[in-house]
Design a protein around this motif. Structure first.
Motif, PDB file in Angstrom:
ATOM      1  N   ASP A 168       0.812  -1.221   0.000  1.00 48.01           N
ATOM      2  CA  ASP A 168       0.000   0.000   0.000  1.00 48.01           C
ATOM      3  C   ASP A 168       0.843   1.268   0.000  1.00 48.01           C
ATOM      4  O   ASP A 168       0.332   2.362  -0.280  1.00 48.01           O
ATOM      5  N   VAL A 169       2.154   1.153   0.326  1.00 52.03           N
ATOM      6  CA  VAL A 169       3.004   2.349   0.376  1.00 52.03           C
ATOM      7  C   VAL A 169       4.182   2.290  -0.595  1.00 52.03           C
ATOM      8  O   VAL A 169       4.883   3.290  -0.778  1.00 52.03           O
ATOM      9  N   VAL A 170       4.428   1.153  -1.226  1.00 54.12           N
ATOM     10  CA  VAL A 170       5.531   1.019  -2.181  1.00 54.12           C
ATOM     11  C   VAL A 170       4.971   0.593  -3.530  1.00 54.12           C
ATOM     12  O   VAL A 170       4.332  -0.456  -3.646  1.00 54.12           O
ATOM     13  N   GLU A 171       5.204   1.399  -4.556  1.00 52.36           N
ATOM     14  CA  GLU A 171       4.734   1.118  -5.914  1.00 52.36           C
ATOM     15  C   GLU A 171       5.919   0.781  -6.813  1.00 52.36           C
ATOM     16  O   GLU A 171       6.927   1.492  -6.830  1.00 52.36           O
ATOM     17  N   LEU A 172       5.811  -0.313  -7.567  1.00 55.67           N
ATOM     18  CA  LEU A 172       6.829  -0.716  -8.540  1.00 55.67           C
ATOM     19  C   LEU A 172       6.300  -0.432  -9.941  1.00 55.67           C
ATOM     20  O   LEU A 172       5.328  -1.051 -10.372  1.00 55.67           O
ATOM     21  N   THR A 173       6.939   0.471 -10.662  1.00 52.08           N
ATOM     22  CA  THR A 173       6.415   0.878 -11.970  1.00 52.08           C
ATOM     23  C   THR A 173       6.962   0.045 -13.124  1.00 52.08           C
ATOM     24  O   THR A 173       6.391   0.032 -14.205  1.00 52.08           O
ATOM     25  N   GLY A 174       8.106  -0.640 -12.916  1.00 55.84           N
ATOM     26  CA  GLY A 174       8.796  -1.261 -14.040  1.00 55.84           C
ATOM     27  C   GLY A 174       9.602  -0.228 -14.803  1.00 55.84           C
ATOM     28  O   GLY A 174       9.724   0.936 -14.396  1.00 55.84           O
ATOM     29  N   TRP A 175      10.180  -0.659 -15.950  1.00 58.41           N
ATOM     30  CA  TRP A 175      11.022   0.241 -16.747  1.00 58.41           C
ATOM     31  C   TRP A 175      10.164   1.275 -17.454  1.00 58.41           C
ATOM     32  O   TRP A 175       9.125   0.952 -18.010  1.00 58.41           O
ATOM     33  N   LEU A 176      10.614   2.531 -17.449  1.00 59.09           N
ATOM     34  CA  LEU A 176       9.851   3.630 -18.047  1.00 59.09           C
ATOM     35  C   LEU A 176      10.633   4.270 -19.184  1.00 59.09           C
ATOM     36  O   LEU A 176      11.870   4.332 -19.143  1.00 59.09           O
ATOM     37  N   ASP A 177       9.910   4.760 -20.195  1.00 60.08           N
ATOM     38  CA  ASP A 177      10.577   5.512 -21.256  1.00 60.08           C
ATOM     39  C   ASP A 177      10.814   6.947 -20.787  1.00 60.08           C
ATOM     40  O   ASP A 177      10.422   7.341 -19.686  1.00 60.08           O
ATOM     41  N   GLY A 178      11.489   7.743 -21.626  1.00 55.15           N
ATOM     42  CA  GLY A 178      11.894   9.086 -21.223  1.00 55.15           C
ATOM     43  C   GLY A 178      10.742   9.968 -20.784  1.00 55.15           C
ATOM     44  O   GLY A 178      10.835  10.691 -19.794  1.00 55.15           O
ATOM     45  N   GLN A 179       9.627   9.908 -21.510  1.00 55.31           N
ATOM     46  CA  GLN A 179       8.475  10.751 -21.187  1.00 55.31           C
ATOM     47  C   GLN A 179       7.877  10.365 -19.831  1.00 55.31           C
ATOM     48  O   GLN A 179       7.518  11.225 -19.022  1.00 55.31           O
ATOM     49  N   ALA A 180       7.810   9.055 -19.586  1.00 54.30           N
ATOM     50  CA  ALA A 180       7.249   8.579 -18.319  1.00 54.30           C
ATOM     51  C   ALA A 180       8.181   8.906 -17.156  1.00 54.30           C
ATOM     52  O   ALA A 180       7.721   9.220 -16.051  1.00 54.30           O
ATOM     53  N   VAL A 181       9.492   8.821 -17.389  1.00 54.67           N
ATOM     54  CA  VAL A 181      10.461   9.198 -16.357  1.00 54.67           C
ATOM     55  C   VAL A 181      10.253  10.650 -15.949  1.00 54.67           C
ATOM     56  O   VAL A 181      10.198  10.985 -14.766  1.00 54.67           O
ATOM     57  N   ASP A 182      10.112  11.523 -16.941  1.00 52.21           N
ATOM     58  CA  ASP A 182       9.914  12.941 -16.646  1.00 52.21           C
ATOM     59  C   ASP A 182       8.638  13.157 -15.837  1.00 52.21           C
ATOM     60  O   ASP A 182       8.621  13.934 -14.881  1.00 52.21           O
ATOM     61  N   ALA A 183       7.574  12.458 -16.194  1.00 50.69           N
ATOM     62  CA  ALA A 183       6.303  12.616 -15.485  1.00 50.69           C
ATOM     63  C   ALA A 183       6.420  12.172 -14.029  1.00 50.69           C
ATOM     64  O   ALA A 183       5.929  12.842 -13.114  1.00 50.69           O
ATOM     65  N   VAL A 184       7.082  11.027 -13.799  1.00 48.55           N
ATOM     66  CA  VAL A 184       7.235  10.516 -12.428  1.00 48.55           C
ATOM     67  C   VAL A 184       8.062  11.478 -11.583  1.00 48.55           C
ATOM     68  O   VAL A 184       7.708  11.775 -10.423  1.00 48.55           O
ATOM     69  N   LEU A 185       9.153  11.977 -12.137  1.00 44.56           N
ATOM     70  CA  LEU A 185      10.015  12.853 -11.357  1.00 44.56           C
ATOM     71  C   LEU A 185       9.389  14.220 -11.124  1.00 44.56           C
ATOM     72  O   LEU A 185       9.580  14.830 -10.065  1.00 44.56           O
TER      73      LEU A 185
END
Length: 426
Positions: free
Chosen positions: A272-289
């Motif tokens: 409930d407090v730790v999310e695993l996203t898997g590998w992300l492309d550049g656009q998704a990396v920017d969104a997460v950060l």
């Protein structure tokens, strides 16, 4: 097109479309008038051209074995050597590969360097990892002294057979010089995103989450040396300090430690407090950060991590993220006061500093501004692209168009002294 100078880049440990440093290098070379081919392990089977590039050709090879011990690593890298050698020879026979760049790990391609240099073609070593130190960091006990001697010998051969060396930071340059490479043959080119990869401008404001949840983010590879499990254990400690509400840990990436990380999350009941996203492309990396409150760099303060620049660190400060990290030489050189440091990298230490930062928006705001300023003034790829391209402009000057500035004398970048003028570096 046929008359353009051609650079072939060799990678053994990642598909080309996953190596963000190599992607930036390819785009830079294209902008400077070079043709580029990348020989790397096969990732997406449908790709023929590097995503985002104009026409960087991909020549992938299948990976049959993934190493987990000394013998399987030897088999994996032996297979990679064979596949890369065959494809590289094909490039030479086709009239390409006027210069070759090899990226480590592993440090086994020096025989190909001798071959290329024997036929008068430059060989550039892009030094990504200190392989002997990586080997030490991956083990729990005393390293095998014979394996360590072999790795040190391979690193020495790799450095000494290169026409020039591209180092990711000043510590890597110092290592190359200690092993006999002339300082003028080593150019420092750091890891880091370009401004166009980041959707913010100016001094980014801290995001206001619609759900009111502060996000603690880890971005990168999940390997034994990366200590991603330490972030999970820090999350467990953080529950004891502030409960389960109002915050969340996002682990973005993948790698060989993913099964153990996933199991640890399940064993500790942290889904409930730790999310695993898997590998992300550049656009998704920017969104997460961009959506994060704080970033964490959990790498333990081993010799390897003391001397290494973590690509994720510059990704963090590029978005102005405050970073909690174990104290290290190159980490401080990158972050300066945009980082909050822990001495040993234990889960308890990480949890305590994260807890303090989550309760201190003023400090986070100050760290965001300092980090973003550092990125804009010295860390972004825009500051690295010139020195990187100049290496190939210099080595292939005779093949460049006569009217191009690079066709004359290309001034060598004095990156060593340039780096030393700054309070920090990574």
């Amino acid at each position: 097109m046929a008359g353009k100078p051609h650079v072939t880049i060799l990678i053994a440990n990642l598909p080309a479309e996953r190596d963000r440093r190599v992607i930036r290098e390819c785009l830079t070379l294209e902008e400077k008038g070079f043709e580029v081919t990348v020989i790397a392990p096969r990732g997406d089977k449908n790709l023929r051209v590097l995503p985002g590039s104009r026409n960087t050709r991909l020549r992938p090879y299948p990976v049959k074995v993934y190493g987990s011990g000394v013998l399987t690593f030897a088999v994996e890298f032996g297979w990679s050597f064979l596949c890369i050698a065959v494809r590289l020879i094909g490039e030479i026979l086709a009239g390409r590969a006027h210069a070759v760049q090899v990226c480590n790990p592993p440090d086994v391609y020096w025989p190909l360097a001798l071959l290329l240099r024997a036929i008068g073609r430059p060989w550039v070593f892009d030094h990504h990892d200190l392989c002997p130190e990586v080997y030490i960091s991956r083990g729990d006990g005393e390293p095998n002294k014979w394996v360590l001697r072999v790795l040190n010998a391979l690193e020495w051969l790799t450095l000494r057979t290169a026409t020039e060396v591209v180092a990711t930071n000043q510590s890597f340059k110092d290592n190359a010089v200690r092993k006999g490479v002339h300082p003028d043959k080593v150019t420092v080119v750091r890891n880091g995103p370009s401004l166009k990869e980041i959707a913010v401008s100016g001094d980014p404001e801290e995001p206001v989450a619609a759900d009111g949840v502060d996000k603690i983010v880890y971005l990168g590879v999940f390997g034994p040396q990366d200590n991603v499990e330490g972030v999970v254990l820090a999350a467990d400690e953080l529950i004891r300090m502030r409960g389960r509400g109002g915050w969340r840990v996002v682990l973005a990436g993948d790698g060989e430690s993913m099964p153990s990380v996933r199991n640890l999350v399940a064993e500790r009941g942290l889904g409930d407090v730790v999310e695993l996203t898997g590998w992300l492309d550049g656009q998704a990396v920017d969104a997460v950060l961009r959506d994060a409150t704080v970033a964490v760099q959990p790498d333990l303060p081993t010799r390897m991590n003391q001397l290494s620049t973590m690509a994720k660190t510059v990704e963090y400060v590029g978005r102005g993220l405050p970073v909690v990290a174990a104290d290290g030489i190159e980490t401080r050189r990158t972050l300066g006061d945009a980082g909050a440091y822990v001495p040993n990298g234990t889960p308890e230490e990480f949890a305590a500093v994260l807890n303090e930062l989550l309760d201190d928006p003023d400090r986070r705001r100050q760290m965001r501004k300092l980090g973003r300023d550092r990125f804009l003034s010295m860390l972004s790829w825009e500051h690295q692209a010139g020195p990187y391209a100049a290496v190939f402009q210099r080595l292939l000057a005779k093949r460049l168009p006569k009217q191009a500035p690079a066709a004359g004398h290309i001034p060598r970048q004095r990156t060593g002294s340039h780096e030393d003028t700054r309070a920090d570096k990574s």
